[in-house]
Design a protein around this motif. Structure first.
Motif, PDB file in Angstrom:
ATOM      1  N   HIS A  62     -30.341 -12.893   6.892  1.00 11.19           N
ATOM      2  CA  HIS A  62     -31.510 -13.536   7.181  1.00 11.19           C
ATOM      3  C   HIS A  62     -32.161 -12.650   8.648  1.00 11.19           C
ATOM      4  O   HIS A  62     -31.714 -12.518   9.469  1.00 11.19           O
ATOM      5  N   ALA A  63     -33.504 -12.619   8.440  1.00 10.13           N
ATOM      6  CA  ALA A  63     -34.357 -11.821   9.288  1.00 10.13           C
ATOM      7  C   ALA A  63     -34.729 -12.784  10.523  1.00 10.13           C
ATOM      8  O   ALA A  63     -34.816 -13.819  10.542  1.00 10.13           O
ATOM      9  N   GLN A  64     -34.883 -11.944  11.172  1.00 10.69           N
ATOM     10  CA  GLN A  64     -35.459 -12.498  12.943  1.00 10.69           C
ATOM     11  C   GLN A  64     -36.499 -13.558  12.502  1.00 10.69           C
ATOM     12  O   GLN A  64     -37.385 -12.866  11.776  1.00 10.69           O
ATOM     13  N   GLY A  65     -36.408 -14.600  13.172  1.00  5.72           N
ATOM     14  CA  GLY A  65     -37.468 -15.509  12.884  1.00  5.72           C
ATOM     15  C   GLY A  65     -37.463 -16.412  11.514  1.00  5.72           C
ATOM     16  O   GLY A  65     -37.977 -17.245  11.345  1.00  5.72           O
ATOM     17  N   ALA A  66     -36.178 -16.316  10.834  1.00 10.16           N
ATOM     18  CA  ALA A  66     -35.897 -17.334   9.510  1.00 10.16           C
ATOM     19  C   ALA A  66     -35.789 -18.512  10.247  1.00 10.16           C
ATOM     20  O   ALA A  66     -35.402 -18.829  11.108  1.00 10.16           O
ATOM     21  N   ALA A  67     -36.346 -19.537   9.320  1.00  7.01           N
ATOM     22  CA  ALA A  67     -36.462 -20.917   9.779  1.00  7.01           C
ATOM     23  C   ALA A  67     -34.985 -21.593   9.296  1.00  7.01           C
ATOM     24  O   ALA A  67     -34.576 -21.496   8.331  1.00  7.01           O
ATOM     25  N   GLY A  68     -34.713 -22.603  10.285  1.00  2.92           N
ATOM     26  CA  GLY A  68     -33.482 -23.731   9.886  1.00  2.92           C
ATOM     27  C   GLY A  68     -34.227 -25.079  10.252  1.00  2.92           C
ATOM     28  O   GLY A  68     -35.166 -25.345  11.013  1.00  2.92           O
ATOM     29  N   SER A  69     -33.596 -26.053   9.742  1.00  2.48           N
ATOM     30  CA  SER A  69     -33.996 -27.508   9.914  1.00  2.48           C
ATOM     31  C   SER A  69     -32.927 -28.377  10.080  1.00  2.48           C
ATOM     32  O   SER A  69     -31.721 -28.145   9.428  1.00  2.48           O
ATOM     33  N   LEU A 108     -32.148 -20.849   6.550  1.00  2.00           N
ATOM     34  CA  LEU A 108     -30.942 -20.523   7.604  1.00  2.00           C
ATOM     35  C   LEU A 108     -29.734 -21.624   6.863  1.00  2.00           C
ATOM     36  O   LEU A 108     -30.056 -22.838   6.755  1.00  2.00           O
ATOM     37  N   PRO A 109     -28.666 -21.308   6.652  1.00  2.00           N
ATOM     38  CA  PRO A 109     -27.572 -22.264   6.405  1.00  2.00           C
ATOM     39  C   PRO A 109     -27.529 -22.883   7.735  1.00  2.00           C
ATOM     40  O   PRO A 109     -27.884 -22.366   8.702  1.00  2.00           O
ATOM     41  N   LEU A 110     -26.476 -24.231   7.736  1.00  2.00           N
ATOM     42  CA  LEU A 110     -26.465 -24.954   8.813  1.00  2.00           C
ATOM     43  C   LEU A 110     -25.812 -24.292  10.029  1.00  2.00           C
ATOM     44  O   LEU A 110     -26.233 -24.512  11.334  1.00  2.00           O
ATOM     45  N   SER A 111     -24.804 -23.353   9.761  1.00  2.00           N
ATOM     46  CA  SER A 111     -24.083 -22.684  10.817  1.00  2.00           C
ATOM     47  C   SER A 111     -25.178 -21.889  11.659  1.00  2.00           C
ATOM     48  O   SER A 111     -24.879 -21.784  12.919  1.00  2.00           O
ATOM     49  N   LEU A 112     -26.089 -21.204  10.950  1.00  4.48           N
ATOM     50  CA  LEU A 112     -26.900 -20.217  11.474  1.00  4.48           C
ATOM     51  C   LEU A 112     -28.190 -21.184  12.291  1.00  4.48           C
ATOM     52  O   LEU A 112     -28.765 -20.571  13.249  1.00  4.48           O
ATOM     53  N   ALA A 113     -28.484 -22.212  11.643  1.00  4.70           N
ATOM     54  CA  ALA A 113     -29.485 -23.042  12.152  1.00  4.70           C
ATOM     55  C   ALA A 113     -28.964 -23.517  13.588  1.00  4.70           C
ATOM     56  O   ALA A 113     -29.528 -23.623  14.761  1.00  4.70           O
ATOM     57  N   VAL A 114     -27.698 -23.979  13.716  1.00  2.55           N
ATOM     58  CA  VAL A 114     -27.040 -24.170  15.022  1.00  2.55           C
ATOM     59  C   VAL A 114     -26.939 -23.018  16.008  1.00  2.55           C
ATOM     60  O   VAL A 114     -27.338 -23.165  17.171  1.00  2.55           O
ATOM     61  N   ALA A 115     -26.764 -21.938  15.393  1.00  4.36           N
ATOM     62  CA  ALA A 115     -26.641 -20.601  16.291  1.00  4.36           C
ATOM     63  C   ALA A 115     -28.290 -20.521  16.638  1.00  4.36           C
ATOM     64  O   ALA A 115     -28.303 -20.070  18.004  1.00  4.36           O
ATOM     65  N   ALA A 116     -29.165 -20.711  15.948  1.00  5.39           N
ATOM     66  CA  ALA A 116     -30.557 -20.406  16.571  1.00  5.39           C
ATOM     67  C   ALA A 116     -30.995 -21.516  17.631  1.00  5.39           C
ATOM     68  O   ALA A 116     -31.536 -21.006  18.576  1.00  5.39           O
ATOM     69  N   TRP A 117     -30.332 -22.730  17.450  1.00  9.07           N
ATOM     70  CA  TRP A 117     -30.639 -23.701  18.625  1.00  9.07           C
ATOM     71  C   TRP A 117     -29.755 -23.152  19.847  1.00  9.07           C
ATOM     72  O   TRP A 117     -30.382 -23.166  20.888  1.00  9.07           O
TER      73      TRP A 117
END
Length: 254
Positions: A62-69, A108-117
């Motif tokens: 997943h590249a920088q700026g990839a979205a999660g929700s 983003l998978p959930l784990s990486l969405a949490v990381a993004a936060w």
């Protein structure tokens, strides 16, 4: 070469909007995660790679700026993986009067969405490149270690943010019910993280981890491969099991 790493858990409850009224219960965990991310930034890496558990469709990279929700949890909250400021802006027209582009579809998978936060709320500098990688639970230990070696070889100064939970069987009301093997398993993980013991992480029992619902096993073994031969010291910042799930926060640095 790996110069620094942080380990954080990835429950959606880390995000206060998701936790709602229970948010204060994990304030200590959030603070420890923020400290670990800031320690990564202080190491001045050339690149940060975020590694976390994922289903096959979300493994990436997943590249920088990839979205999660987090909309699946009933909150209107979207995140981006360390998006540059220009890309992360939203709402209103731009200086030329054009309407903003619609947000990208979440990938983003959930784990990486949490990381993004976590990265956003710890003030990560978006000028430092970030990439995300999802790791499947069934991935064999040997392959996890190979992936870690490959990641560490990408540049002279690589940092990892490793997302993953311990066992989910630490109490009767835990997601996996109570299993007497869970506490010793988590204790060994905590010891290995405190000592930066790559051998112990590499030796984690895959079958036992699966039975105890330890979602961080594969990402931790990626860390073991990445840190092979690196002169790193460990610091365990958090080791608790709220809700019967083992959560660890650790920092590895030179």
């Amino acid at each position: 070469m790996l110069i620094a790493a942080a380990v954080c858990p990835c429950p959606p409850l880390l995000v206060p909007e998701v936790a709602a009224g229970a948010a204060p219960e994990l304030d200590g965990l959030r603070a420890a995660c923020a400290e670990a991310v800031r320690a990564l930034a202080a190491a001045r890496p050339e690149c940060l790679i975020v590694v976390g558990p994922a289903e096959r469709a979300g493994r990436g990279p997943h590249a920088q700026g990839a979205a999660g929700s987090f909309r699946g949890f009933g909150v209107e909250l979207d995140v981006r993986l360390a998006a540059p400021a220009a890309d992360g802006a939203s709402g209103g027209d731009d200086a030329a009067g054009r309407s903003p582009s619609p947000p990208p579809a979440p990938s983003l998978p959930l784990s990486l969405a949490v990381a993004a936060w976590l990265l956003e709320h710890a003030g990560w500098d978006p000028a430092v490149p970030v990439e995300g990688l999802g790791v499947g639970e069934p991935l064999a230990a040997e392959r996890c270690i190979e992936v870690g070696r490959e990641l560490a070889g990408r540049a002279e100064r690589i940092a990892l943010l490793v997302m993953g939970d311990g066992t989910a069987c630490r109490m009767l009301k835990a997601p996996g019910y109570l299993d007497e093997r869970a506490a010793p398993f988590d204790a060994e993980v905590a010891r290995a993280l405190a000592a930066a013991d790559t051998g112990a992480l590499a030796a984690l029992d895959e079958e036992l981890a699966y039975e105890l619902k330890a979602a961080g096993r594969a990402p931790l073994q990626v860390l073991a491969g990445a840190a092979e031969g690196a002169p790193l010291k460990g610091e365990l910042r958090y080791d608790e099991a709220p809700y019967g799930v083992g959560y660890f926060v650790a920092s590895w640095s030179s």
